[in-house]
Design a protein around this motif. Sequence first.
Motif, mmCIF file in Angstrom:
data_model
loop_
_atom_site.group_PDB
_atom_site.id
_atom_site.type_symbol
_atom_site.label_atom_id
_atom_site.label_comp_id
_atom_site.label_asym_id
_atom_site.label_seq_id
_atom_site.Cartn_x
_atom_site.Cartn_y
_atom_site.Cartn_z
ATOM 1 N N PRO A 18 0.818 -1.208 0.000
ATOM 2 C CA PRO A 18 0.000 0.000 0.000
ATOM 3 C C PRO A 18 0.861 1.271 0.000
ATOM 4 O O PRO A 18 0.358 2.355 -0.312
ATOM 5 N N LEU A 19 2.135 1.138 0.313
ATOM 6 C CA LEU A 19 3.016 2.305 0.269
ATOM 7 C C LEU A 19 3.165 2.835 -1.157
ATOM 8 O O LEU A 19 3.453 4.017 -1.354
ATOM 9 N N PHE A 20 2.964 1.968 -2.151
ATOM 10 C CA PHE A 20 2.998 2.410 -3.546
ATOM 11 C C PHE A 20 1.646 2.959 -4.007
ATOM 12 O O PHE A 20 1.513 3.365 -5.156
ATOM 13 N N ARG A 21 0.668 2.951 -3.109
ATOM 14 C CA ARG A 21 -0.675 3.416 -3.477
ATOM 15 C C ARG A 21 -1.212 4.374 -2.425
ATOM 16 O O ARG A 21 -2.368 4.282 -2.016
ATOM 17 N N LEU A 22 -0.401 5.302 -1.989
ATOM 18 C CA LEU A 22 -0.835 6.275 -0.993
ATOM 19 C C LEU A 22 -1.994 7.089 -1.548
ATOM 20 O O LEU A 22 -1.969 7.501 -2.708
ATOM 21 N N THR A 23 -3.000 7.328 -0.722
ATOM 22 C CA THR A 23 -4.228 7.948 -1.229
ATOM 23 C C THR A 23 -4.458 9.379 -0.763
ATOM 24 O O THR A 23 -5.329 10.050 -1.296
ATOM 25 N N THR A 24 -3.700 9.834 0.225
ATOM 26 C CA THR A 24 -3.941 11.192 0.713
ATOM 27 C C THR A 24 -2.689 12.049 0.573
ATOM 28 O O THR A 24 -1.559 11.552 0.603
ATOM 29 N N GLN A 29 3.018 13.487 1.911
ATOM 30 C CA GLN A 29 3.891 14.451 2.576
ATOM 31 C C GLN A 29 4.673 13.810 3.720
ATOM 32 O O GLN A 29 5.848 14.100 3.917
ATOM 33 N N ASP A 30 4.001 12.927 4.486
ATOM 34 C CA ASP A 30 4.621 12.318 5.662
ATOM 35 C C ASP A 30 5.562 11.171 5.331
ATOM 36 O O ASP A 30 6.485 10.892 6.090
ATOM 37 N N ARG A 31 5.320 10.466 4.225
ATOM 38 C CA ARG A 31 6.019 9.203 3.985
ATOM 39 C C ARG A 31 7.022 9.223 2.834
ATOM 40 O O ARG A 31 7.915 8.387 2.785
ATOM 41 N N VAL A 32 6.859 10.131 1.898
ATOM 42 C CA VAL A 32 7.712 10.155 0.706
ATOM 43 C C VAL A 32 8.770 11.240 0.847
ATOM 44 O O VAL A 32 8.486 12.366 1.244
ATOM 45 N N MET A 33 9.993 10.846 0.530
ATOM 46 C CA MET A 33 11.108 11.794 0.599
ATOM 47 C C MET A 33 11.990 11.591 -0.627
ATOM 48 O O MET A 33 12.232 10.458 -1.048
ATOM 49 N N ILE A 46 17.031 9.705 -9.914
ATOM 50 C CA ILE A 46 15.995 10.033 -8.945
ATOM 51 C C ILE A 46 16.072 8.990 -7.835
ATOM 52 O O ILE A 46 16.102 7.789 -8.110
ATOM 53 N N VAL A 47 16.104 9.457 -6.596
ATOM 54 C CA VAL A 47 16.131 8.569 -5.437
ATOM 55 C C VAL A 47 14.993 8.981 -4.516
ATOM 56 O O VAL A 47 14.950 10.111 -4.043
ATOM 57 N N MET A 48 14.071 8.053 -4.310
ATOM 58 C CA MET A 48 12.884 8.331 -3.502
ATOM 59 C C MET A 48 12.740 7.251 -2.439
ATOM 60 O O MET A 48 12.922 6.071 -2.718
ATOM 61 N N SER A 49 12.405 7.661 -1.225
ATOM 62 C CA SER A 49 12.105 6.685 -0.181
ATOM 63 C C SER A 49 10.643 6.840 0.227
ATOM 64 O O SER A 49 10.084 7.934 0.190
ATOM 65 N N MET A 65 10.866 1.544 1.659
ATOM 66 C CA MET A 65 11.234 1.240 0.281
ATOM 67 C C MET A 65 12.079 2.385 -0.246
ATOM 68 O O MET A 65 11.790 3.548 0.040
ATOM 69 N N ILE A 66 13.092 2.042 -0.991
ATOM 70 C CA ILE A 66 13.927 3.038 -1.659
ATOM 71 C C ILE A 66 13.863 2.726 -3.153
ATOM 72 O O ILE A 66 14.173 1.605 -3.573
ATOM 73 N N VAL A 67 13.439 3.705 -3.928
ATOM 74 C CA VAL A 67 13.307 3.551 -5.367
ATOM 75 C C VAL A 67 14.357 4.428 -6.036
ATOM 76 O O VAL A 67 14.431 5.627 -5.749
ATOM 77 N N LEU A 68 15.156 3.818 -6.895
ATOM 78 C CA LEU A 68 16.169 4.561 -7.636
ATOM 79 C C LEU A 68 15.881 4.431 -9.125
ATOM 80 O O LEU A 68 15.756 3.316 -9.640
ATOM 81 N N VAL A 69 15.756 5.568 -9.791
ATOM 82 C CA VAL A 69 15.509 5.603 -11.234
ATOM 83 C C VAL A 69 16.745 6.204 -11.886
ATOM 84 O O VAL A 69 17.038 7.392 -11.716
#
Length: 173
Positions: A18-24, A29-33, A46-49, A65-69
């Motif tokens: 569900p972290l890949f499907r945040l709805t609010t 704002q609180d979870r993605v950096m 691009i590096v996103m956590s 989760m850490i996503v690197l593009v």
Amino acid sequence: MQSADLFQELLAMRESSPLFRLTTFGDVQDRVMFHNTGPAQLPGLIVMSISDLGGVDLDPHYKEMIVLVNANDEAQSFSASDVVGLDLALHLVQVNSVDDTVKTSSFDPASGTFVVPGRTTAVFVSYESPEDLIGDLKDQIQELVDQGVISFGHGQALTAKLNSALKHLEKGR
């Protein structure tokens, strides 16, 4: 055909948490950096956590989760002091990917360094517990059985071994 397989893998990763499907807006704002920002940033990376450590626990399996593009032609290395010592692993979908290139993505916890091949998106995850990792493996085995990739008997045998591992964990071994 490989494009369709890779697209299915992206959908499977999206569905895995569900972290890949945040709805609010607040959750985003609180979870993605975003990392790799500012004047010293590496171009084309691009590096996103996405974190499940604060607030309501949205995902029973993953802590982070850490996503690197990497949009570059060449491999890129990215180090971050805030991930030193973390137990991060390539997402199981990518470990089993049809794309051999993504499988070479790596993370060194001692230095907090990720290496991602050129033109590759890699997803690294931190599991809540070994039990959660085993649960994910059992789910993947069932998917392989359902798809006819492995036989029902082989699936049962693998699942039995994982159940045995769970019993060992429960006994502190």
